[in-house]
Design a protein around this motif. Structure first.
Motif, PDB file in Angstrom:
ATOM      1  N   LEU A  72       0.833  -1.196   0.000  1.00 49.13           N
ATOM      2  CA  LEU A  72       0.000   0.000   0.000  1.00 49.13           C
ATOM      3  C   LEU A  72       0.873   1.252   0.000  1.00 49.13           C
ATOM      4  O   LEU A  72       0.577   2.221  -0.722  1.00 49.13           O
ATOM      5  CB  LEU A  72      -0.930  -0.002   1.210  1.00 49.13           C
ATOM      6  CG  LEU A  72      -2.018  -1.081   1.237  1.00 49.13           C
ATOM      7  CD1 LEU A  72      -2.751  -1.066   2.578  1.00 49.13           C
ATOM      8  CD2 LEU A  72      -3.010  -0.896   0.103  1.00 49.13           C
ATOM      9  N   LEU A  78      -4.628   3.852  -0.554  1.00 46.24           N
ATOM     10  CA  LEU A  78      -5.199   3.698   0.779  1.00 46.24           C
ATOM     11  C   LEU A  78      -5.835   2.340   1.004  1.00 46.24           C
ATOM     12  O   LEU A  78      -6.054   1.934   2.142  1.00 46.24           O
ATOM     13  CB  LEU A  78      -6.239   4.796   1.017  1.00 46.24           C
ATOM     14  CG  LEU A  78      -5.701   6.225   1.120  1.00 46.24           C
ATOM     15  CD1 LEU A  78      -6.847   7.217   1.167  1.00 46.24           C
ATOM     16  CD2 LEU A  78      -4.822   6.382   2.349  1.00 46.24           C
ATOM     17  N   SER A  79      -6.166   1.620  -0.086  1.00 48.01           N
ATOM     18  CA  SER A  79      -6.822   0.333   0.073  1.00 48.01           C
ATOM     19  C   SER A  79      -6.622  -0.510  -1.175  1.00 48.01           C
ATOM     20  O   SER A  79      -6.244   0.000  -2.233  1.00 48.01           O
ATOM     21  CB  SER A  79      -8.323   0.521   0.335  1.00 48.01           C
ATOM     22  OG  SER A  79      -8.942   1.174  -0.760  1.00 48.01           O
ATOM     23  N   ILE A 100     -11.833  -5.828   1.403  1.00 51.76           N
ATOM     24  CA  ILE A 100     -10.908  -4.737   1.122  1.00 51.76           C
ATOM     25  C   ILE A 100      -9.999  -4.558   2.332  1.00 51.76           C
ATOM     26  O   ILE A 100     -10.479  -4.503   3.464  1.00 51.76           O
ATOM     27  CB  ILE A 100     -11.652  -3.412   0.862  1.00 51.76           C
ATOM     28  CG1 ILE A 100     -12.591  -3.543  -0.338  1.00 51.76           C
ATOM     29  CG2 ILE A 100     -10.661  -2.275   0.665  1.00 51.76           C
ATOM     30  CD1 ILE A 100     -11.925  -3.562  -1.679  1.00 51.76           C
ATOM     31  N   VAL A 101      -8.692  -4.507   2.093  1.00 48.42           N
ATOM     32  CA  VAL A 101      -7.771  -4.179   3.185  1.00 48.42           C
ATOM     33  C   VAL A 101      -7.469  -2.689   3.084  1.00 48.42           C
ATOM     34  O   VAL A 101      -7.155  -2.181   2.011  1.00 48.42           O
ATOM     35  CB  VAL A 101      -6.472  -5.018   3.112  1.00 48.42           C
ATOM     36  CG1 VAL A 101      -5.695  -4.762   1.840  1.00 48.42           C
ATOM     37  CG2 VAL A 101      -5.596  -4.748   4.335  1.00 48.42           C
ATOM     38  N   GLU A 102      -7.624  -1.987   4.190  1.00 45.09           N
ATOM     39  CA  GLU A 102      -7.488  -0.536   4.194  1.00 45.09           C
ATOM     40  C   GLU A 102      -6.360  -0.085   5.108  1.00 45.09           C
ATOM     41  O   GLU A 102      -6.182  -0.605   6.209  1.00 45.09           O
ATOM     42  CB  GLU A 102      -8.797   0.119   4.645  1.00 45.09           C
ATOM     43  CG  GLU A 102      -9.959  -0.111   3.678  1.00 45.09           C
ATOM     44  CD  GLU A 102     -11.180   0.681   4.072  1.00 45.09           C
ATOM     45  OE1 GLU A 102     -11.277   1.038   5.271  1.00 45.09           O
ATOM     46  OE2 GLU A 102     -12.018   0.947   3.212  1.00 45.09           O
ATOM     47  N   THR A 175      -8.943  -9.370   7.396  1.00 48.60           N
ATOM     48  CA  THR A 175     -10.135  -8.947   6.668  1.00 48.60           C
ATOM     49  C   THR A 175     -11.400  -9.509   7.297  1.00 48.60           C
ATOM     50  O   THR A 175     -12.390  -8.800   7.495  1.00 48.60           O
ATOM     51  CB  THR A 175     -10.053  -9.378   5.195  1.00 48.60           C
ATOM     52  OG1 THR A 175      -8.825  -8.903   4.632  1.00 48.60           O
ATOM     53  CG2 THR A 175     -11.219  -8.818   4.397  1.00 48.60           C
ATOM     54  N   CYS A 178     -12.131  -7.747  10.614  1.00 46.78           N
ATOM     55  CA  CYS A 178     -12.628  -6.384  10.429  1.00 46.78           C
ATOM     56  C   CYS A 178     -14.117  -6.392  10.100  1.00 46.78           C
ATOM     57  O   CYS A 178     -14.866  -5.526  10.523  1.00 46.78           O
ATOM     58  CB  CYS A 178     -11.859  -5.680   9.315  1.00 46.78           C
ATOM     59  SG  CYS A 178     -10.220  -5.133   9.812  1.00 46.78           S
ATOM     60  N   THR A 229     -11.386   6.095  -7.718  1.00 45.70           N
ATOM     61  CA  THR A 229     -11.109   6.810  -6.479  1.00 45.70           C
ATOM     62  C   THR A 229     -11.498   8.279  -6.604  1.00 45.70           C
ATOM     63  O   THR A 229     -11.713   8.794  -7.703  1.00 45.70           O
ATOM     64  CB  THR A 229      -9.615   6.731  -6.126  1.00 45.70           C
ATOM     65  OG1 THR A 229      -8.866   7.436  -7.134  1.00 45.70           O
ATOM     66  CG2 THR A 229      -9.138   5.279  -6.070  1.00 45.70           C
ATOM     67  N   GLN A 308      -1.718   8.390   6.033  1.00 44.86           N
ATOM     68  CA  GLN A 308      -0.702   7.567   5.395  1.00 44.86           C
ATOM     69  C   GLN A 308       0.679   7.744   6.014  1.00 44.86           C
ATOM     70  O   GLN A 308       1.528   6.876   5.883  1.00 44.86           O
ATOM     71  CB  GLN A 308      -0.629   7.895   3.903  1.00 44.86           C
ATOM     72  CG  GLN A 308      -1.834   7.406   3.109  1.00 44.86           C
ATOM     73  CD  GLN A 308      -1.868   7.994   1.720  1.00 44.86           C
ATOM     74  OE1 GLN A 308      -2.038   9.189   1.555  1.00 44.86           O
ATOM     75  NE2 GLN A 308      -1.708   7.160   0.722  1.00 44.86           N
TER      76      GLN A 308
END
Length: 422
Positions: A72, A78-79, A100-102, A175, A178, A229, A308
């Protein structure tokens, strides 16, 4: 009207030309805002330009949390979608993807670990830790060891990034956990659009409904075709400069479209002498992507810290040693120094980008696109902050939601029951 021969050749500009053609045939009694809505409702999201192939990032479910953080950070995103490595080749998109991994979610985990006030009693602490941290009970012993290091003179982030907990925790585990906490789209790994959905739907999701990105799935291929995005929408708008529809909207001054939406009294901020950890905790608590670092006793900002930037604690913990007491000002200095030594590796920085209140929408979009940033601060000639404008704020001024537009679209967005798995 600008013709194809006179226009730029970028894919984003071609979308703008499509809006231009539709603009000219709209009913004359419609207002400019209504015309824009009608134009974007007529264009499918499949027309949105695809990203360069080398920027398409998917994370395999057996990837470690450490590797995911690096991916990332390296791609400045961001994801990213998580692909189930056990899914058959002909799987539908619902079965192919886990979620989704954020980056923001990982930040919450890190801050939870670094907060000595987090409850971790034998009766409830381990459950909270297992859920929020995205780990199973098999890792709890090592987690408690890290907590001991955290509360002593040791450097917690160095201990974390060198630990087996950080290296071995898989994205698939993260994931699923979450989802148990935050809820998810009831019947799918994430909320997505089909190729036939409209630009208007996509723009509303990215603005009014606060989604940072919107996946577009190809039902036939069973894969994500595109991830749109907020930044890519701003880039598309920047490529539309010169087109009639854009100029009629973009030449308006900020105040004419109700910007900035966030006034000085409502800007969430930290002061230069406060611990940098306070900045990340505020972003976590308020669910924002960044905040200004203010000089003590004044209304001038000396820099910006984004969500970030926590990557420097994870991928470059050597930039400082005492993470609990380092001030926001010293953190900015350390990050800038690190970036100078690693030019090109990390595109993010703590520089504060500003505009004045007489700026036009077009000028603001061009600034955001050129600097590749997510927020701009409105400041006077002395540098005093007068407001804040985000990408979402700009997109929200481009379109509006017609009454009853989404119908039952969101009926599937429900919190997941504690014992449920998608």
């Amino acid at each position: 009207m600008v013709t194809m021969e006179e226009s730029p050749r970028s894919p984003e500009a071609k979308v703008g030309l499509r809006v231009e053609d539709l603009w000219d045939v709209q009913e004359p009694q419609l207002s400019p805002d209504e015309k824009l809505n009608a134009c974007f409702e007529s264009i499918p999201v499949s027309a949105f330009p695809l990203p360069p192939s080398n920027q398409e990032v998917e994370i395999k479910s057996d990837t470690s949390l450490a590797e995911a953080v690096k991916l990332l950070a390296q791609h400045n995103i961001l994801s990213a979608p998580v692909v189930d490595v056990d899914a058959p080749e002909d799987a539908s998109w619902i079965d192919r993807y886990i979620g989704i991994v954020e980056f923001a979610g990982i930040v919450v985990w890190i801050l939870h670990q670094s907060d000595p006030t987090s409850p971790r009693s034998p009766s409830s602490g381990s459950a909270i830790s297992a859920a929020v941290n995205g780990i199973t009970s098999a890792f709890e012993h090592e987690a408690s060891g890290l907590e001991s290091a955290m509360t002593t003179s040791g450097n917690f982030f160095e201990d974390l990034t060198s630990s087996q907990l950080y290296k071995d925790t898989k994205v698939v585990c993260w994931t699923y956990q979450c989802k148990l906490i935050t809820g998810s789209f009831r019947w799918a790994p994430f909320l997505a659009l089909e190729r036939s959905n409209s630009f208007l739907t996509m723009l509303l999701l990215l603005s009014k409904y606060k989604m940072k990105s919107v996946p577009v799935v190809d039902l036939g291929a069973g894969r994500i075709q595109n991830i749109i995005t907020q930044s890519s929408v701003i880039h598309m708008l920047a490529e539309c400069v010169g087109l009639q529809w854009f100029e009629s909207w973009g030449t308006k001054k900020l105040s004419q479209v109700g910007l900035p939406m966030v006034t000085p009294n409502h800007i969430i901020k930290v002061y230069e002498d406060e611990p940098v950890l306070q900045a990340f905790k505020l972003m976590r608590k308020k669910r924002i992507g960044g905040l200004p670092v203010m000089e003590r006793g004044g209304s001038r900002a000396i820099g910006n810290i984004s969500l970030q930037d926590v990557q420097f604690l994870l991928t470059a913990p050597e930039i400082y040693h005492d993470y609990r007491s380092i001030t926001a000002k010293d953190f900015l200095t350390a990050v800038r120094s690190y970036l100078e030594k690693h030019e090109g590796t990390f595109p993010m920085s703590g520089e504060l980008i500003t505009c004045n209140k007489d700026c036009t929408i077009k000028e603001l979009i061009q600034l955001l696109d050129h600097e590749k940033i997510h927020r701009v601060y409105v400041a006077d000639s002395d540098g005093n902050l007068e407001g804040l404008i985000t990408l979402r704020d700009i997109i929200s001024r481009l379109v509006h939601e017609p009454r009853g537009y989404f119908g039952d679209f969101f009926d599937g967005v429900l919190p997941m029951p504690p014992n449920s798995r998608v």
